[in-house]
Scaffold this motif. Structure first.
Motif, PDB file in Angstrom:
ATOM      1  N   PHE A 149       0.843  -1.184   0.000  1.00  0.00           N
ATOM      2  CA  PHE A 149       0.000   0.000   0.000  1.00  0.00           C
ATOM      3  C   PHE A 149       0.888   1.247   0.000  1.00  0.00           C
ATOM      4  O   PHE A 149       2.032   1.199   0.448  1.00  0.00           O
ATOM      5  N   PRO A 150       0.364   2.366  -0.496  1.00  0.00           N
ATOM      6  CA  PRO A 150       1.192   3.579  -0.551  1.00  0.00           C
ATOM      7  C   PRO A 150       1.527   4.099   0.841  1.00  0.00           C
ATOM      8  O   PRO A 150       0.758   3.940   1.787  1.00  0.00           O
ATOM      9  N   GLU A 151       2.680   4.738   0.919  1.00  0.00           N
ATOM     10  CA  GLU A 151       3.142   5.304   2.181  1.00  0.00           C
ATOM     11  C   GLU A 151       2.783   6.780   2.318  1.00  0.00           C
ATOM     12  O   GLU A 151       2.943   7.356   3.395  1.00  0.00           O
ATOM     13  N   ARG A 152       2.292   7.398   1.234  1.00  0.00           N
ATOM     14  CA  ARG A 152       2.184   8.860   1.233  1.00  0.00           C
ATOM     15  C   ARG A 152       1.226   9.391   2.294  1.00  0.00           C
ATOM     16  O   ARG A 152       1.356  10.522   2.739  1.00  0.00           O
ATOM     17  N   PHE A 153       0.251   8.572   2.701  1.00  0.00           N
ATOM     18  CA  PHE A 153      -0.711   9.035   3.703  1.00  0.00           C
ATOM     19  C   PHE A 153      -0.506   8.377   5.063  1.00  0.00           C
ATOM     20  O   PHE A 153      -1.339   8.518   5.955  1.00  0.00           O
ATOM     21  N   SER A 154       0.592   7.672   5.216  1.00  0.00           N
ATOM     22  CA  SER A 154       0.770   6.858   6.412  1.00  0.00           C
ATOM     23  C   SER A 154       0.924   7.677   7.688  1.00  0.00           C
ATOM     24  O   SER A 154       0.641   7.177   8.782  1.00  0.00           O
ATOM     25  N   ASN A 155       1.386   8.912   7.559  1.00  0.00           N
ATOM     26  CA  ASN A 155       1.592   9.705   8.770  1.00  0.00           C
ATOM     27  C   ASN A 155       0.463  10.699   9.032  1.00  0.00           C
ATOM     28  O   ASN A 155       0.592  11.586   9.887  1.00  0.00           O
ATOM     29  N   LEU A 156      -0.653  10.555   8.297  1.00  0.00           N
ATOM     30  CA  LEU A 156      -1.792  11.422   8.570  1.00  0.00           C
ATOM     31  C   LEU A 156      -2.396  11.051   9.926  1.00  0.00           C
ATOM     32  O   LEU A 156      -2.584   9.874  10.230  1.00  0.00           O
ATOM     33  N   PRO A 157      -2.706  12.042  10.740  1.00  0.00           N
ATOM     34  CA  PRO A 157      -3.425  11.728  11.978  1.00  0.00           C
ATOM     35  C   PRO A 157      -4.843  11.289  11.660  1.00  0.00           C
ATOM     36  O   PRO A 157      -5.357  11.525  10.562  1.00  0.00           O
TER      37      PRO A 157
ATOM     38  N   GLY B 243      -9.121  21.999  19.634  1.00  0.00           N
ATOM     39  CA  GLY B 243      -8.419  22.695  18.567  1.00  0.00           C
ATOM     40  C   GLY B 243      -7.277  21.912  17.974  1.00  0.00           C
ATOM     41  O   GLY B 243      -6.969  22.045  16.776  1.00  0.00           O
ATOM     42  N   ALA B 244      -6.620  21.067  18.775  1.00  0.00           N
ATOM     43  CA  ALA B 244      -5.482  20.291  18.286  1.00  0.00           C
ATOM     44  C   ALA B 244      -5.872  19.342  17.171  1.00  0.00           C
ATOM     45  O   ALA B 244      -5.017  18.937  16.372  1.00  0.00           O
ATOM     46  N   TYR B 245      -7.154  18.976  17.086  1.00  0.00           N
ATOM     47  CA  TYR B 245      -7.596  18.024  16.071  1.00  0.00           C
ATOM     48  C   TYR B 245      -7.585  18.647  14.673  1.00  0.00           C
ATOM     49  O   TYR B 245      -7.766  17.942  13.674  1.00  0.00           O
ATOM     50  N   LEU B 246      -7.377  19.946  14.591  1.00  0.00           N
ATOM     51  CA  LEU B 246      -7.333  20.646  13.312  1.00  0.00           C
ATOM     52  C   LEU B 246      -5.919  21.082  12.947  1.00  0.00           C
ATOM     53  O   LEU B 246      -5.731  21.844  12.001  1.00  0.00           O
ATOM     54  N   ALA B 247      -4.923  20.600  13.687  1.00  0.00           N
ATOM     55  CA  ALA B 247      -3.559  21.090  13.511  1.00  0.00           C
ATOM     56  C   ALA B 247      -2.573  19.928  13.476  1.00  0.00           C
ATOM     57  O   ALA B 247      -2.918  18.780  13.726  1.00  0.00           O
ATOM     58  N   ARG B 248      -1.337  20.256  13.137  1.00  0.00           N
ATOM     59  CA  ARG B 248      -0.233  19.308  13.177  1.00  0.00           C
ATOM     60  C   ARG B 248       0.848  19.838  14.103  1.00  0.00           C
ATOM     61  O   ARG B 248       1.107  21.047  14.150  1.00  0.00           O
ATOM     62  N   ALA B 249       1.493  18.926  14.812  1.00  0.00           N
ATOM     63  CA  ALA B 249       2.604  19.312  15.675  1.00  0.00           C
ATOM     64  C   ALA B 249       3.819  19.652  14.822  1.00  0.00           C
ATOM     65  O   ALA B 249       4.170  18.907  13.902  1.00  0.00           O
ATOM     66  N   VAL B 250       4.440  20.783  15.099  1.00  0.00           N
ATOM     67  CA  VAL B 250       5.662  21.206  14.428  1.00  0.00           C
ATOM     68  C   VAL B 250       6.672  21.552  15.525  1.00  0.00           C
ATOM     69  O   VAL B 250       6.398  22.404  16.378  1.00  0.00           O
ATOM     70  N   ASP B 251       7.815  20.857  15.502  1.00  0.00           N
ATOM     71  CA  ASP B 251       8.843  21.054  16.532  1.00  0.00           C
ATOM     72  C   ASP B 251       8.254  20.887  17.931  1.00  0.00           C
ATOM     73  O   ASP B 251       8.582  21.628  18.872  1.00  0.00           O
TER      74      ASP B 251
ATOM     75  N   VAL C 155       5.268  21.448  18.999  1.00  0.00           N
ATOM     76  CA  VAL C 155       4.213  22.392  19.374  1.00  0.00           C
ATOM     77  C   VAL C 155       3.018  22.214  18.433  1.00  0.00           C
ATOM     78  O   VAL C 155       3.186  22.222  17.203  1.00  0.00           O
ATOM     79  N   THR C 156       1.827  22.057  19.008  1.00  0.00           N
ATOM     80  CA  THR C 156       0.611  21.923  18.214  1.00  0.00           C
ATOM     81  C   THR C 156      -0.238  23.173  18.393  1.00  0.00           C
ATOM     82  O   THR C 156      -0.860  23.368  19.445  1.00  0.00           O
ATOM     83  N   PRO C 157      -0.267  24.059  17.401  1.00  0.00           N
ATOM     84  CA  PRO C 157      -1.122  25.248  17.516  1.00  0.00           C
ATOM     85  C   PRO C 157      -2.585  24.836  17.720  1.00  0.00           C
ATOM     86  O   PRO C 157      -3.084  23.925  17.062  1.00  0.00           O
ATOM     87  N   GLY C 158      -3.234  25.490  18.660  1.00  0.00           N
ATOM     88  CA  GLY C 158      -4.628  25.148  18.926  1.00  0.00           C
ATOM     89  C   GLY C 158      -4.818  24.104  19.997  1.00  0.00           C
ATOM     90  O   GLY C 158      -5.964  23.777  20.337  1.00  0.00           O
ATOM     91  N   ALA C 159      -3.755  23.556  20.547  1.00  0.00           N
ATOM     92  CA  ALA C 159      -3.898  22.566  21.615  1.00  0.00           C
ATOM     93  C   ALA C 159      -4.554  23.166  22.846  1.00  0.00           C
ATOM     94  O   ALA C 159      -5.133  22.450  23.666  1.00  0.00           O
ATOM     95  N   ASP C 160      -4.472  24.484  22.984  1.00  0.00           N
ATOM     96  CA  ASP C 160      -5.079  25.181  24.109  1.00  0.00           C
ATOM     97  C   ASP C 160      -6.351  25.915  23.693  1.00  0.00           C
ATOM     98  O   ASP C 160      -6.704  26.958  24.268  1.00  0.00           O
TER      99      ASP C 160
END
Length: 394
Positions: free
Chosen positions: A3-11, A352-360, A362-367
Motif C-alpha cells: 500500500f502507498p506510504e504517502r498518507f501513512s503519517n496522517l493523523p 483545537g489540536a484536532y485541526l492542527a499538526r505538531a511542528v517542533d 508544538v501543536t497550535p490550537g492545543a489550548d
C-alpha cells in the motif's frame, strides 16, 4: 499486498478522533452539538420549486464545466462582490463543493518539481485537512505555518527561510479563517501576493466563509490581485453555497482564476470529475443571483455574534470572531476541556489540536476549543451558557 506510504503519517480525522474521546462516556446533560460546521439556518424557500421546474435534467448527463447559465451567474456575482470581471466560460469552474476543488486543483496545478527540487505547499496551522492530503497526494512537501494569536491568527508565510520559499508552488489560505474567524485585510493580501510574485507561486484562496461577517465584507484575493496588476494566474479562489446560502447538501461551489489554471482544472475534471446534476445547477444559478437570502442569513449570525460576545466577553483571552461561525475559545488543554464539558454538560465541541499538526513539538490550537455556532439561536445560547459555566465559572 503493498500500500502507498504517502498518507501513512496522517493523523486520524478530527471527527472519528472526537468520537473515540467522548463516546465511551454518557453526556452530562441534554446533548448540544457544536462540533461540525454544518449550517442549520433555513435554506431559501424557492429551492424546491427550482428543482421541480428543472427535474427533466435528471435524465441527462450534466455539463462537466457547468451550464452557461451557472457560469454566467457566478461571473456576475464575482463582479458585484469584488469588482472583478472574469470570463464566464474561461475563468470559472463550478464544483461539487469547495473540497473537490481544493483537492483537485493541487493535482492540476502543482508541478512535479520546482527548481529541480520537491515542491512545497504552504498551509496555515490549524487548517482545513484537505490542504494537507492534496499536498501529499501530489508528492509535494506540506509546510505547516502557525496561525496563532501571536500572528493575528493568520500564517506569516514571509517569515519562512528563502530556501523554503524558493520551492513553494502553492500557498493555501482560508479567509475568513476556519477555525479562528480572522480576516485577511487588503494589506495582508497585498503582502502575500507580492511574496507570491517574488517567489513565483500560486495562491489558493479558500473563501467559503466570505459572506458571513459582522459589518464589513472581507476583501477577496482575486480583488486585491487585480488591483495590484498581479500575474493573471497568481490567484485561484474557491467559494461555496454551503455557508453563504445554508445549502451544505447541495454540494455546490466554484473555482475562479486565470484562464490557464481553469483550463487545466477543467481538463483534469474531464477525466476524474463529477459534475453537479442539472437540477442542482439550476438551484446554484438562482442562489448566486440572489442576495436577499444571504442578507437574512448574515443577520442571524450577527445576532449569534452578539450572544457569544455577551456570554464570553469578560473571559480572558476571548477574541470575538470577525467572520465565519466558529468560536476559538482559550482553555488550558483542549482535549481535557472537551471531555469535561461533555461529561458534565452534554455540550459537544472540538479540541483545537484536532485541526492542527505538531511542528517542533508544538501543536497550535492545543489550548483551544472550536465551537460551531450553527444551532438555532435558543439552543446555541443554552449550549454556550453551559460551556461558560462549566469551563470558566459563572
Amino acid at each position: 499486498m503493498a500500500f502507498p506510504e504517502r498518507f501513512s503519517n496522517l493523523p486520524e480525522y478530527a471527527f472519528p478522533r472526537l468520537r473515540k474521546l467522548l463516546d465511551a462516556y454518557a453526556p452530562g446533560g441534554p446533548v448540544v452539538h457544536m462540533t461540525i460546521g454544518e449550517p442549520r439556518h433555513p435554506f431559501p424557500a424557492w429551492v424546491g420549486d427550482v428543482i421541480a421546474d428543472s427535474l427533466e435534467g435528471i435524465g441527462r448527463y450534466p455539463a462537466n464545466d457547468g451550464t452557461p447559465e451557472l457560469q454566467t451567474a457566478i461571473a456576475a456575482w464575482i463582479a458585484r462582490r469584488y469588482g472583478v470581471n472574469v470570463s464566464a466560460d474561461r475563468q470559472v469552474l463550478p464544483l461539487n463543493g469547495t473540497r473537490e476543488g481544493l483537492f483537485n486543483a493541487c493535482f492540476a496545478l502543482c508541478p512535479e518539481t520546482k527548481g529541480g527540487k520537491v515542491p512545497v505547499v504552504l498551509m496555515p496551522n490549524p487548517f482545513y485537512q484537505v490542504y494537507a492530503v492534496a499536498a501529499l497526494a501530489v508528492g509535494a512537501e506540506p509546510v505547516y505555518v502557525a496561525a496563532t494569536a501571536a500572528t493575528g491568527d493568520l500564517p506569516d508565510y514571509a517569515s519562512l527561510p528563502p530556501e523554503i520559499l524558493e520551492r513553494v508552488s502553492i500557498a493555501y489560505l482560508c479567509s475568513p479563517a476556519n477555525p479562528q474567524g480572522a480576516v485577511a485585510d487588503a494589506g495582508w493580501w497585498r503582502d502575500l501576493i507580492a511574496l507570491a510574485e517574488r517567489y513565483d507561486f500560486q495562491i489558493f484562496a479558500d473563501e467559503c466563509y466570505s459572506e458571513l461577517y459582522r459589518d464589513t465584507p472581507p476583501p477577496g484575493a482575486l480583488e486585491i490581485a487585480a488591483q495590484m496588476g498581479a500575474h493573471p494566474e497568481r490567484v485561484v479562489i474557491f467559494h461555496s453555497l454551503s455557508k453563504r446560502s445554508n445549502m451544505p447538501g447541495l454540494r455546490s461551489g466554484f473555482a475562479a482564476g486565470g484562464p490557464e489554471s481553469i483550463a487545466r482544472m477543467k481538463q483534469l475534471r474531464n477525466y476524474a470529475g463529477a459534475p453537479l446534476p442539472l437540477p442542482l445547477q439550476a438551484v446554484a444559478t438562482r442562489a448566486w443571483s440572489d442576495e436577499a437570502h444571504v442578507e437574512e442569513n448574515r443577520a442571524l449570525y450577527r445576532a449569534k455574534y452578539a450572544i457569544a460576545d455577551d456570554i464570553f466577553g469578560d473571559v480572558p483571552g476571548y477574541t470575538p470572531p470577525q467572520a465565519g461561525f466558529f468560536l476559538w475559545l482559550p482553555v488550558a488543554d483542549g482535549e481535557a476541556a472537551a471531555l469535561t464539558l461533555w461529561r458534565e454538560t452534554g455540550v459537544r465541541v472540538l479540541p483545537g489540536a484536532y485541526l492542527a499538526r505538531a511542528v517542533d513539538g508544538v501543536t497550535p490550537g492545543a489550548d483551544r476549543l472550536r465551537v460551531a455556532m450553527v444551532a438555532p439561536e435558543d439552543e446555541m445560547r443554552d449550549g454556550l451558557t453551559r460551556l461558560r459555566s462549566c469551563l470558566y465559572g459563572e
